[in-house]
Design a protein around this motif. Structure first.
Motif, mmCIF file in Angstrom:
data_model
loop_
_atom_site.group_PDB
_atom_site.id
_atom_site.type_symbol
_atom_site.label_atom_id
_atom_site.label_comp_id
_atom_site.label_asym_id
_atom_site.label_seq_id
_atom_site.Cartn_x
_atom_site.Cartn_y
_atom_site.Cartn_z
ATOM 1 N N MET A 56 15.373 -12.384 -6.412
ATOM 2 C CA MET A 56 15.394 -11.413 -5.131
ATOM 3 C C MET A 56 15.373 -9.815 -5.969
ATOM 4 N N ALA A 57 15.991 -9.816 -7.184
ATOM 5 C CA ALA A 57 15.818 -8.384 -7.719
ATOM 6 C C ALA A 57 14.373 -8.162 -7.991
ATOM 7 N N ASP A 58 13.510 -9.116 -8.297
ATOM 8 C CA ASP A 58 12.008 -8.580 -8.564
ATOM 9 C C ASP A 58 11.565 -8.097 -7.260
ATOM 10 N N ILE A 59 11.824 -8.586 -6.163
ATOM 11 C CA ILE A 59 11.248 -8.283 -4.855
ATOM 12 C C ILE A 59 11.873 -7.225 -4.487
ATOM 13 N N LEU A 60 13.095 -6.738 -4.860
ATOM 14 C CA LEU A 60 13.502 -5.245 -4.213
ATOM 15 C C LEU A 60 12.905 -4.331 -5.180
ATOM 16 N N THR A 61 12.517 -4.601 -6.531
ATOM 17 C CA THR A 61 11.865 -3.773 -7.270
ATOM 18 C C THR A 61 10.575 -3.665 -6.741
ATOM 19 N N GLN A 62 9.613 -4.487 -6.402
ATOM 20 C CA GLN A 62 8.287 -4.514 -5.930
ATOM 21 C C GLN A 62 8.555 -3.545 -4.676
ATOM 22 N N LEU A 63 9.781 -4.003 -3.783
ATOM 23 C CA LEU A 63 9.893 -3.198 -2.579
ATOM 24 C C LEU A 63 9.971 -1.703 -2.890
ATOM 25 N N GLN A 64 10.652 -1.344 -3.795
ATOM 26 C CA GLN A 64 10.847 -0.022 -4.010
ATOM 27 C C GLN A 64 9.872 0.851 -4.560
ATOM 28 N N THR A 65 8.995 0.105 -5.463
ATOM 29 C CA THR A 65 7.684 0.545 -6.164
ATOM 30 C C THR A 65 6.684 0.738 -4.805
ATOM 31 N N CYS A 66 6.508 -0.155 -3.902
ATOM 32 C CA CYS A 66 5.608 -0.207 -2.782
ATOM 33 C C CYS A 66 6.145 1.290 -2.021
ATOM 34 N N LEU A 67 7.364 1.497 -1.583
ATOM 35 C CA LEU A 67 7.737 2.484 -0.830
ATOM 36 C C LEU A 67 7.388 3.950 -1.564
ATOM 37 N N ASP A 68 7.497 3.994 -2.928
ATOM 38 C CA ASP A 68 7.235 5.100 -3.463
ATOM 39 C C ASP A 68 5.497 5.482 -3.748
ATOM 40 N N GLN A 69 4.825 4.234 -3.679
ATOM 41 C CA GLN A 69 3.536 4.233 -3.735
ATOM 42 C C GLN A 69 3.109 4.806 -2.160
ATOM 43 N N LEU A 70 3.884 4.230 -1.266
ATOM 44 C CA LEU A 70 3.549 4.731 0.219
ATOM 45 C C LEU A 70 3.821 6.236 0.490
ATOM 46 N N ALA A 71 4.727 6.587 -0.009
ATOM 47 C CA ALA A 71 4.930 8.066 -0.045
ATOM 48 C C ALA A 71 4.011 9.036 -0.738
ATOM 49 N N THR A 72 3.567 8.488 -1.881
ATOM 50 C CA THR A 72 2.473 9.185 -2.556
ATOM 51 C C THR A 72 1.137 9.315 -1.787
ATOM 52 N N GLN A 73 1.079 8.107 -1.165
ATOM 53 C CA GLN A 73 -0.276 8.034 -0.411
ATOM 54 C C GLN A 73 -0.290 8.812 0.959
ATOM 55 N N PHE A 74 1.094 8.795 1.338
ATOM 56 C CA PHE A 74 1.012 9.945 2.617
ATOM 57 C C PHE A 74 0.633 11.262 2.260
ATOM 58 N N TYR A 75 1.480 11.700 1.065
ATOM 59 C CA TYR A 75 1.206 12.980 0.560
ATOM 60 C C TYR A 75 -0.014 13.273 -0.044
ATOM 61 N N ALA A 76 -0.507 12.161 -0.466
ATOM 62 C CA ALA A 76 -2.138 12.466 -0.865
ATOM 63 C C ALA A 76 -3.202 12.497 0.320
ATOM 64 N N THR A 77 -2.933 11.570 1.311
ATOM 65 C CA THR A 77 -3.518 11.569 2.499
ATOM 66 C C THR A 77 -3.512 13.151 3.325
ATOM 67 N N GLN A 102 1.544 -3.384 5.047
ATOM 68 C CA GLN A 102 1.590 -4.524 5.160
ATOM 69 C C GLN A 102 1.981 -5.284 4.091
ATOM 70 N N GLN A 103 1.771 -4.776 2.846
ATOM 71 C CA GLN A 103 2.365 -5.303 1.543
ATOM 72 C C GLN A 103 4.027 -5.021 1.750
ATOM 73 N N ILE A 104 4.491 -4.024 1.940
ATOM 74 C CA ILE A 104 5.805 -3.881 2.499
ATOM 75 C C ILE A 104 6.336 -4.820 3.352
ATOM 76 N N GLU A 105 5.727 -5.036 4.507
ATOM 77 C CA GLU A 105 6.185 -5.991 5.458
ATOM 78 C C GLU A 105 6.248 -7.428 4.852
ATOM 79 N N TYR A 106 5.360 -7.860 3.948
ATOM 80 C CA TYR A 106 5.492 -9.235 3.320
ATOM 81 C C TYR A 106 6.640 -8.991 2.551
ATOM 82 N N LEU A 107 6.847 -8.072 1.606
ATOM 83 C CA LEU A 107 7.966 -8.281 0.978
ATOM 84 C C LEU A 107 9.269 -8.378 1.478
ATOM 85 N N ILE A 108 9.270 -7.719 2.663
ATOM 86 C CA ILE A 108 10.652 -7.747 3.404
ATOM 87 C C ILE A 108 10.754 -9.145 4.011
ATOM 88 N N SER A 109 9.678 -9.469 4.380
ATOM 89 C CA SER A 109 9.697 -11.077 5.132
ATOM 90 C C SER A 109 10.080 -12.003 4.111
#
Length: 196
Positions: free
Chosen positions: A1-22, A130-137
């Motif tokens: 579960m900790a691995d999933i949470l780490t991946q989720l945090q990484t994806c959220l950071d990447q999403l924020a970066t993508q929003f800013y870049a966009t 969608q990656q974030i939704e999958y990790l949450i699911s």
């Protein structure tokens, strides 16, 4: 579960970066032409149309419906120089003379290129979401209610107590076996040294 949470945090950071870049791309490479004008006949309270806004303009935008004399006057009047610091005022004036021409700024993309890149950026944002939704699911317990989770925790606590009891019993057995082994090794050691 900790691995999933780490991946989720990484994806959220990447999403924020993508929003800013966009947002940076959209504000940098857009040609600042207003989108389709709102129909003024059906919406009388709609904002007036704006003329094309030059990048880094020092003058506020003027409604397109304003008289041409007012538009040219507002575009022709430069902002007053900074009187508090006359040395930097001249430097700002030089920079402002370069900025309206667009020097130093990238040229806007063509509408087709801009639209294609806009679609690509939007697609990337959707994929990351969608990656974030999958990790949450796949997080454990995501589909169960609070009462079910509490019941499951109590079951696991009961199983843990049983396993801890078995572990303690095995530890005692191991202690008995260790003492027997030490006794056997002691006899063997005495037997080896008694021959010499």
């Amino acid at each position: 579960m900790a691995d999933i949470l780490t991946q989720l945090q990484t994806c959220l950071d990447q999403l924020a970066t993508q929003f800013y870049a966009t947002l940076c791309y959209l504000t940098t490479y857009h040609d600042n032409i207003p989108a389709t004008p709102p129909p003024t006949s059906t919406t009388p309270s709609a904002a007036p149309l704006l003329a094309k806004i030059p990048k880094n303009a020092s003058t506020p935008p003027v409604p397109a419906s304003a008289p041409q004399a007012a538009q040219s006057q507002s575009q022709a009047s430069p902002p007053p120089p900074d009187t508090a610091n006359p040395q930097t005022g001249g430097q700002h004036a030089d920079q402002q003379q370069q900025s309206p021409d667009g020097e130093g700024l990238p040229a806007p993309d063509s509408p087709a290129t801009f639209a294609a890149r806009q679609r690509e950026l939007a697609r990337d944002l959707v994929i990351k979401e969608q990656q974030i939704e999958y990790l949450i699911s796949v997080l454990p317990g995501i589909d169960s209610s609070e009462a079910e989770q509490e019941r499951r925790i109590r079951e696991l606590e009961g199983e843990l107590r049983i396993v801890e009891g078995v572990r303690e019993e095995r530890r005692r057995e191991l202690g008995v076996l260790r003492r027997r082994l030490e006794g056997v090794l002691g006899v063997v050691e005495r037997g080896i040294y008694s021959r010499d």
